[in-house]
Design an enzyme around this catalytic site. Sequence first.
Site, short mmCIF file in Angstrom:
data_model
loop_
_atom_site.label_atom_id
_atom_site.label_comp_id
_atom_site.label_asym_id
_atom_site.label_seq_id
_atom_site.Cartn_x
_atom_site.Cartn_y
_atom_site.Cartn_z
N LYS A 1 -39.73 -7.28 -80.29
CA LYS A 1 -40.38 -6.26 -79.49
C LYS A 1 -41.50 -5.52 -80.22
O LYS A 1 -42.47 -5.07 -79.59
CB LYS A 1 -39.35 -5.26 -78.97
CG LYS A 1 -38.43 -5.82 -77.91
CD LYS A 1 -37.55 -4.74 -77.31
CE LYS A 1 -36.74 -5.26 -76.13
NZ LYS A 1 -36.00 -4.18 -75.45
N ASP B 1 -38.51 -1.22 -69.62
CA ASP B 1 -37.31 -0.41 -69.83
C ASP B 1 -37.66 1.07 -69.71
O ASP B 1 -36.98 1.85 -69.03
CB ASP B 1 -36.71 -0.67 -71.21
CG ASP B 1 -36.07 -2.03 -71.34
OD1 ASP B 1 -35.54 -2.54 -70.32
OD2 ASP B 1 -36.09 -2.61 -72.44
N GLY C 1 -27.37 6.87 -79.95
CA GLY C 1 -28.01 5.63 -80.35
C GLY C 1 -29.38 5.89 -80.93
O GLY C 1 -29.99 6.93 -80.66
#
Length: 277
Positions: free
Chosen positions: A71, A111, A134
Amino acid sequence: MTRPPLSKDTTVCISLAGRPSNIGTTFHNHLYDVLGLDFLYKAFTTTDIAAAIGGVRALGIRGCSVSMPFKQDVLALVDVVEPSAQAIESVNTIVNDTSVPGGRLTAANTDYLAVRQLIARYALDPGDPVVIRGSGGMARAVGAAFVDAGFTTGVVAARNRSSGEALAGRLGYSYTADVDSVTAPILVNVTPIGMAGGPEEHELAFGQAAIGAADTVFDVVALPSETPLIAAARAAAKQVITGAQVIALQAAEQFERYTGVRPSPEQIAEASQLSRA
């Protein structure tokens, strides 16, 4: 309606991932069939991302979904980076304008776009603090979506102090390594906790006390859609947002960019359910 027979004129879209799955393949190919589009979608992995993106250009591949660990690497390999990807320095979608000689690659992060849509759809209040558990690539997308939607108060809770503090600093949030010590009206899990087949698939990403104190519980884990966290939040009568919704919306954004066609909400829901079966 079914798609035309495969031919030399069939438009190809692909995905590139370290560990390919059938989710995107099923989602896109099902909708090609339903909408009668002359497209084909195939998942790949690679050990040479630069050569793979070169192949996207050279072969006239229309669309390319990008997953970990590529990514960030693809940022240097495209021609245009949209704000959705610039915001988090992470790409999950590349669209190739094949009318340009050699192709013209535009990168985005759907996303991020999906999370922004869900924040608006569920009318989350920017005045409410948010806890994001996270600190990986998806957490960056989620955090940027909340910050760009006006959420100025938040906490990043992460076991990895280095990446957790870095993400918190990037977002202007505080950092904690102890998830049990924080509560907020909005809880977001962006870790693999609760993921089917994982070592923590039966665990809660947040404790019962935090769930009880929250108004909205958001779990980005897509498989299963009813994670232990979502089940616990429903039992506590909290508003929930699921990872299945995220994956469906982000895939629909990709689909529209590749084909120029926006499936109906019912078609998106059906394709998403099939892809996660």
